[in-house]
Design a protein around this motif. Structure first.
Motif, mmCIF file in Angstrom:
data_model
loop_
_atom_site.group_PDB
_atom_site.id
_atom_site.type_symbol
_atom_site.label_atom_id
_atom_site.label_comp_id
_atom_site.label_asym_id
_atom_site.label_seq_id
_atom_site.Cartn_x
_atom_site.Cartn_y
_atom_site.Cartn_z
ATOM 1 N N VAL A 19 0.842 -1.193 0.000
ATOM 2 C CA VAL A 19 0.000 0.000 0.000
ATOM 3 C C VAL A 19 0.877 1.243 0.000
ATOM 4 N N ALA A 20 0.452 2.251 -0.747
ATOM 5 C CA ALA A 20 1.157 3.540 -0.770
ATOM 6 C C ALA A 20 0.137 4.664 -0.857
ATOM 7 N N GLU A 21 0.543 5.823 -0.389
ATOM 8 C CA GLU A 21 -0.265 7.030 -0.547
ATOM 9 C C GLU A 21 0.409 7.946 -1.568
ATOM 10 N N TYR A 22 -0.400 8.492 -2.452
ATOM 11 C CA TYR A 22 0.096 9.362 -3.526
ATOM 12 C C TYR A 22 -0.495 10.749 -3.339
ATOM 13 N N ILE A 23 0.378 11.744 -3.269
ATOM 14 C CA ILE A 23 -0.042 13.143 -3.142
ATOM 15 C C ILE A 23 0.298 13.857 -4.445
ATOM 16 N N PRO A 24 -0.703 14.210 -5.237
ATOM 17 C CA PRO A 24 -0.390 14.914 -6.492
ATOM 18 C C PRO A 24 0.106 16.331 -6.217
ATOM 19 N N ALA A 25 0.914 16.833 -7.124
ATOM 20 C CA ALA A 25 1.428 18.195 -6.995
ATOM 21 C C ALA A 25 0.284 19.201 -7.059
ATOM 22 N N GLU A 26 0.546 20.377 -6.511
ATOM 23 C CA GLU A 26 -0.472 21.437 -6.488
ATOM 24 C C GLU A 26 -0.942 21.776 -7.900
ATOM 25 N N THR A 27 0.001 21.863 -8.825
ATOM 26 C CA THR A 27 -0.313 22.027 -10.238
ATOM 27 C C THR A 27 0.312 20.854 -10.988
#
Length: 315
Positions: free
Chosen positions: A77-85
């Motif tokens: 399992v992993a968490e992905y945080i997309p960039a602000e833009t």
């Protein structure tokens, strides 16, 4: 006959004691725990800052990614945080021993603020991922190959990837460096990684338990072979770094007594690719960021602007 038996009994007792001690040590060091232990006393002064990063991490929008999603025994399992833009830059962050992705919240925020997408896996035997045992990076490196491929597949190949890790995560990235990495992987940053699992175990045996290498380490190594598939001396960051072709920045605290700073010099010497070494004065294990977060970011940015994407420098 009686004399021989009398001599044999203490030897049998010593052997049994060594076996029991080795089993206990293996379980303590390698068996998963379903909680994050408290940090060392010298880092308690950073608790307020740390939990502010955790609050940010918990509040920000994330996606949950999986490897082997429908196989409970092998699910990662992993968490992905997309960039602000929208960004073509992604960092994959490896956490430390008995930690998880959330414990890397400070680094996640740093890279997010630099415009990166951020992927934070829970390693085998940690957090939400499956696994009975901790592999100290060796088996994890194979999972990270799959995480890299997933990042590429979800980005249609148009992505530049940075590998970053601290402590066990740093060693994981060093071990990963010797694999056949896709061209999208541009650089590596390893903070306070050990040179080998065997060397780290022997060092801690002496420092924390005042025990010699023999007979404990060979017995623990044999248990590891039976349960994880490898002897401890099979697992070296230095051996993998000799095959590495990616630019790499080594960071290590000068006062590290958990992973001694000499291991940073060993890892640096083993590397033939473009490399930089930053020894942080007065920093203990995994403390380099906390001593001066702004300076840490500046040093990372300098390396990235040199090797990661020099055509589009970071501010």
């Amino acid at each position: 006959m009686k004399k021989k038996l009398t001599l044999a009994l203490p030897l049998l007792g010593a052997a049994a004691t060594a076996l029991l001690a080795s089993e206990h040590l293996f379980n303590f060091a390698f068996k998963r725990v379903n909680y994050v232990p408290e940090t060392s006393a010298d880092k308690q002064k950073y608790a307020d800052a740390y939990y502010a990063y955790v609050d940010w991490y918990q509040a920000i929008d994330k996606q949950t990614w999986y490897l082997h999603e429908h196989d409970a025994r092998n699910r990662m399992v992993a968490e992905y945080i997309p960039a602000e833009t929208p960004s073509d830059r992604t960092v994959i962050i490896g956490h430390g021993y008995k930690g998880n992705g959330e414990t890397m919240a400070n680094f996640a925020q740093m890279y997010h603020n630099l415009g990166f997408n951020v992927l934070l896996p829970d390693d085998r035997g940690h957090g939400e991922s499956a696994g009975k045992y901790i592999s100290f990076g060796w088996l994890d490196r194979l999972d990270y190959l799959q995480w890299i491929q997933q990042v590429i597949d979800r980005s249609d190949g148009a992505v530049k990837i940075l590998l970053f890790g601290v402590s066990m995560g740093g060693a994981t990235m060093e071990m990963l460096s010797g694999e056949s990495l896709p061209p999208q992987v541009k650089a590596i940053i390893a903070d306070c990684g050990y040179s080998s699992v065997e060397a780290e175990l022997v060092y801690l045996l002496k420092r924390q338990y005042h025990l010699p290498k023999y007979p404990i380490e060979p017995l623990v190594s044999t248990i590891s072979k039976r349960r994880l598939g490898y002897y401890l001396n099979d697992v070296t960051a230095t051996g993998q770094l000799k095959k590495n072709t990616r630019p790499i920045l080594f960071i290590h605290g000068e006062q590290d007594v958990y992973v001694p700073v000499g291991m940073a010099y060993e890892n640096y010497a083993a590397t033939h690719a473009p490399k930089q070494l930053w020894i942080v004065k007065n920093a203990s294990h995994a403390e380099s960021f906390w001593i001066n977060p702004q300076r840490y970011q500046q040093r990372v940015v300098h390396f990235l602007n040199t090797y990661f994407d020099p055509q589009q420098p970071l501010a």
